[in-house]
Design a protein around this motif. Structure first.
Motif, PDB file in Angstrom:
ATOM      1  N   THR A  14       0.855  -1.188   0.000  1.00  0.00           N
ATOM      2  CA  THR A  14       0.000   0.000   0.000  1.00  0.00           C
ATOM      3  C   THR A  14       0.890   1.236   0.000  1.00  0.00           C
ATOM      4  OG1 THR A  14      -1.644  -1.290   1.213  1.00  0.00           O
ATOM      5  CG2 THR A  14      -1.970   1.090   1.146  1.00  0.00           C
TER       6      THR A  14
ATOM      7  N   THR B 178       1.519   5.074  -1.582  1.00  0.00           N
ATOM      8  CA  THR B 178       1.001   6.261  -2.267  1.00  0.00           C
ATOM      9  C   THR B 178       1.825   6.545  -3.520  1.00  0.00           C
ATOM     10  OG1 THR B 178       0.456   7.164  -0.093  1.00  0.00           O
ATOM     11  CG2 THR B 178       0.346   8.675  -1.951  1.00  0.00           C
TER      12      THR B 178
ATOM     13  N   PHE C 182      -1.870   3.378  -5.155  1.00  0.00           N
ATOM     14  CA  PHE C 182      -2.992   4.305  -5.036  1.00  0.00           C
ATOM     15  C   PHE C 182      -2.446   5.720  -4.924  1.00  0.00           C
ATOM     16  CE2 PHE C 182      -1.781   4.216  -0.666  1.00  0.00           C
ATOM     17  CZ  PHE C 182      -2.261   5.375  -0.099  1.00  0.00           C
ATOM     18  N   ARG C 183      -3.334   6.674  -5.086  1.00  0.00           N
ATOM     19  CA  ARG C 183      -2.999   8.072  -4.849  1.00  0.00           C
ATOM     20  C   ARG C 183      -4.214   8.723  -4.202  1.00  0.00           C
ATOM     21  NH1 ARG C 183      -5.730  11.501  -8.064  1.00  0.00           N
ATOM     22  NH2 ARG C 183      -6.566  10.716 -10.014  1.00  0.00           N
ATOM     23  N   TYR C 184      -4.047   9.910  -3.685  1.00  0.00           N
ATOM     24  CA  TYR C 184      -5.173  10.645  -3.127  1.00  0.00           C
ATOM     25  C   TYR C 184      -5.642  11.686  -4.133  1.00  0.00           C
ATOM     26  CZ  TYR C 184      -4.363   8.605   1.467  1.00  0.00           C
ATOM     27  OH  TYR C 184      -4.217   7.727   2.513  1.00  0.00           O
TER      28      TYR C 184
ATOM     29  N   PRO D  73      -9.028   8.190  -1.755  1.00  0.00           N
ATOM     30  CA  PRO D  73      -8.077   7.293  -2.415  1.00  0.00           C
ATOM     31  C   PRO D  73      -8.545   6.924  -3.829  1.00  0.00           C
ATOM     32  CG  PRO D  73      -8.624   6.483  -0.219  1.00  0.00           C
ATOM     33  CD  PRO D  73      -9.579   7.589  -0.533  1.00  0.00           C
TER      34      PRO D  73
ATOM     35  N   THR E  83     -11.214   0.144  -2.144  1.00  0.00           N
ATOM     36  CA  THR E  83     -11.069   1.535  -1.709  1.00  0.00           C
ATOM     37  C   THR E  83      -9.725   2.132  -2.092  1.00  0.00           C
ATOM     38  OG1 THR E  83     -12.531   1.083   0.152  1.00  0.00           O
ATOM     39  CG2 THR E  83     -11.207   3.085   0.276  1.00  0.00           C
ATOM     40  N   PHE E  84      -8.641   1.386  -1.888  1.00  0.00           N
ATOM     41  CA  PHE E  84      -7.305   1.933  -2.148  1.00  0.00           C
ATOM     42  C   PHE E  84      -6.748   1.498  -3.496  1.00  0.00           C
ATOM     43  CE2 PHE E  84      -7.413   3.031   2.245  1.00  0.00           C
ATOM     44  CZ  PHE E  84      -6.548   4.100   2.382  1.00  0.00           C
TER      45      PHE E  84
END
Length: 189
Positions: free
Chosen positions: A102, A104, A108-110, A116, A151-152
């Protein structure tokens, strides 16, 4: 050809969970890249590793060995996880692996609003588990992996195959495993 990643979180050489996961892999066909988590000697991230990870993420440099599991996970077209049902969840080695994947900017990124956004290529994750007792509707291990995947990681389809009550006195273990194998074979994988 599909790039299938098989994540094996089974400690026992004669694992019933791995047996069912191999049925899933056979149903999918082709070759899978196999990752035995117990052979990787995974450890939780230390303060120093987190600092290094944050520095590399800020620089956009994901080439370090620290990111090998995240890169592999992000590039898979399909993911199969074999994890026995331990203590209402899964073995801790899988949690440590997920901590390493996990990342970033890689898996995934925000978004601008802090939501996310998944960066993984996989369109499907298949989770396979077995339990000595009943699982029922309280499979916290699968629930956690499903939430993380959707979600991520941005993996839209997350499936679970399971066999339970395998250690109950008098249980027909071969029959229970055969029924689970038939469910896999008859599924629309």
């Amino acid at each position: 050809m599909n790039n299938v990643l098989f994540i094996d979180a089974c400690a026992r050489p004669d694992s019933r969970t791995r047996f069912l996961a191999e049925k899933v892999l056979a149903k999918l066909g082709g070759q899978a890249e196999k990752l035995n988590l117990y052979a990787e000697n995974l450890l939780p991230l230390t303060y120093e590793q987190l600092e290094e990870r944050n520095r590399l993420i800020a620089a956009g440099d994901f080439s370090a060995p620290l990111f090998q599991f995240a890169r592999q996970f992000a590039e898979a077209d399909e993911i199969v996880i074999a994890a026995p049902y331990w203590d209402l969840s899964f073995p801790s080695v899988l949690r440590i692996y997920l901590e390493h994947t996990t990342v970033t900017g890689l898996t995934f990124r925000y978004s601008e609003t802090g939501v996310p956004v998944g960066l993984c290529k996989a369109k499907r994750l298949i989770y396979v588990t077995t339990a000595g007792g009943p699982i029922g509707d309280r499979n916290f291990g699968f629930d956690y992996v499903e939430a993380l995947a959707k979600t991520f990681y941005g993996i839209p389809q997350v499936l679970c195959f399971q066999a339970e009550n395998l250690d109950i006195w008098g249980a027909d273990v071969p029959g229970i495993l055969e029924n689970a194998a038939k469910e896999i074979q008859n599924s629309a994988l």
